[in-house]
Write a protein that holds these residues in place. Structure first.
Motif, short mmCIF file in Angstrom:
data_model
loop_
_atom_site.label_atom_id
_atom_site.label_comp_id
_atom_site.label_asym_id
_atom_site.label_seq_id
_atom_site.Cartn_x
_atom_site.Cartn_y
_atom_site.Cartn_z
N PHE A 131 0.81 -7.94 8.26
CA PHE A 131 1.04 -7.45 6.90
C PHE A 131 2.48 -7.76 6.53
O PHE A 131 3.35 -6.90 6.64
N GLU A 182 1.89 -8.18 1.26
CA GLU A 182 0.61 -7.58 1.65
C GLU A 182 0.81 -6.11 2.04
O GLU A 182 -0.04 -5.26 1.78
N ARG A 214 -1.01 -2.79 0.65
CA ARG A 214 -1.68 -1.82 1.56
C ARG A 214 -1.12 -0.43 1.34
O ARG A 214 -1.86 0.55 1.25
#
Ligand SMILES: Nc1ccc(Br)nc1
Length: 446
Positions: free
Chosen positions: A38, A42, A46
């Motif tokens: 991640f 990203e 999230r």
């Protein structure tokens, strides 16, 4: 632009002449098969998703809990032919213990509820967001990990529990811009299957196996479904009756089939009536073919689906009244759901609803003179003390580099520490959107 252009690798001066440790070989920089990194962008998406999970859970008065990602394998040894068991990411640890990376969160919840015993008053309303694992042959190229949001209510025996849980998911969908036009819930009850099979002499342990087989409808040929149902000792009559019931799409028709005195019709009527009161009737429909793929469900089951039919189930859940007692706990009713972090993102992309989640750092602070680096640190600390986010330039950089970085981090202000201004206790503040610039006394800096 990336930091790489901002900080060229070549020309770095290091006092250490060689690396302190020698790695045997060049490592693979990709994460293990089926897993994800991640990186910042990203991770911001999230965090946005999980923040919405948490806000809704807290809106409904649920408390957050967490469990180890590593659990005893025994939590998942169920003999009903579930895919989740076939794909268990399990191994023997150095203490010769059989352990597993959890494939779901509900068994951990059951374990903790039993561990807490009477010290936790009922009803328990807990939520968790946790990474879950499966070991799948990569032939299908599917992911081996995902994050699941779970909400569970322990100690409420009737359909008010499920109605509350579905209300929380509807609230979540609305919060992120998903409407009843995008998504619906198919709702049924395993008691429908139970009441049909009760008309036939079927071995006790065939019920859960039959549910797992029926959950594969639409994924494997019907002939294979029937063959597997026969293999768990269902007669042809029972199979035909079962398949006929599974095609029922209305509660009225279901009542005609099963009669109005059974628990399945009672529970579902209560749920649909409560849905009216919660105001989410347009989101739900009865669909007898929904059974879900977990062996421990015993009553109402539901799944969120995308109405365009392009995606896998978005979420799913139901009642599991005997899970705690099968783990040796008291006979406490329970219901809950799981909501994965992948399909929802695919849905948001499909509907152009992915949020912009930019990096936002209000200030970038730098000194124009290496001797004033300490002052820049003081300025940064002063602003941070006021809750202002600050990117402090840590090396002596040309102004062009600073402006480039300021643009990348969406800085609103550039605070420059210059010798002549600092001699008067002032710093330069430049509003980057307008170019407006003024000198400010450090003590007045907001
Ligand atoms: N149970 C489970 C775990 C991990 C993924 Br990816 N999907 C399902």
């Amino acid at each position: 632009t990336s930091d790489v252009t901002e900080t060229p690798r070549a020309g770095r001066s290091n006092s250490v002449s060689s690396p302190p440790v020698d790695y045997a070989q060049k490592i693979d920089v990709n994460p293990p098969k089926g897993t994800r990194d991640f990186p910042p962008e990203e991770m911001r998406l999230r965090n946005w998703l999980f923040h919405n999970f948490r806000q809704v859970s807290e809106l409904f008065g649920f408390e957050e809990v967490d469990y180890p990602v590593l659990e005893s394998e025994a939590l998942y040894i169920r003999k009903a032919g579930e895919e989740i068991k076939d794909q268990l990411y399990c191994f023997e640890d150095k203490g010769n213990r059989r352990v597993a990376l959890r494939p779901e969160l509900t068994p951990s919840l059951a374990r903790l509820v039993i561990q807490k015993g009477k010290s936790v008053p009922l009803p328990i309303k807990w939520f968790a967001i946790g990474q879950c694992w499966r070991y799948e042959r990569m032939t299908r190229g599917r992911r081996r990990e995902h994050y699941q949001w779970n909400m569970d209510i322990i100690g409420v025996p009737d359909a008010t529990g499920e109605a509350e849980l579905i209300s929380s998911i509807v609230t979540f969908f609305k919060k992120i811009g998903i409407t009843a036009k995008d998504v619906g819930f198919k709702i049924s009850s395993r008691k429908v299957l139970q009441e049909v099979l009760n008309l036939y002499s079927v071995p006790e342990n065939s019920f859960a196996k039959a549910c797992i087989i029926i959950d594969k409808m639409g994924k494997i040929p019907m002939e294979e479904i029937k063959k597997e149902l026969r293999s768990v000792e269902l007669s042809n009559d029972a199979i035909e009756d079962l398949l006929q019931v599974l095609s029922i799409k209305s509660l009225t028709e279901l009542e005609e089939k099963l009669g109005g005195s059974g628990e399945a019709v009672r529970d579902l009527k209560q749920l649909f009536s409560l849905a009216e009161k919660f105001g989410y009737s347009e989101w739900i429909q009865f669909d007898a073919s929904v059974v879900r793929g977990l062996a421990y469900y015993t009553g109402i089951v539901f799944e969120g689906f995308d109405r365009e039919g392009k995606l896998r189930a978005i979420c799913g859940g139901g009642r599991y009244d005997y899970l705690l007692s099968t783990f040796g706990g008291d006979d406490i009713p329970a219901c809950g759901f799981g909501f994965g972090d992948a399909v929802i993102i695919e849905l948001l992309k499909e509907r152009q609803l992915l949020p912009e989640v930019p990096l936002e750092v209000e200030n970038i602070v730098c000194s124009l003179d290496p001797d004033l680096q300490g002052v820049a640190a003081t300025v940064a600390t002063r602003l941070r003390g006021k809750g202002q986010r600050v990117d402090l330039v840590l090396e002596n950089k040309p102004l062009k580099w600073v402006f480039k970085r300021a643009a990348r981090i969406n800085a609103q202000r550039l605070i420059l520490v210059g010798r002549s201004e600092w001699e008067k206790g002032m710093v330069n503040v430049k509003i980057l959107s307008t170019g407006e610039q003024h000198q400010v006394n450090l003590d007045d800096l907001q």
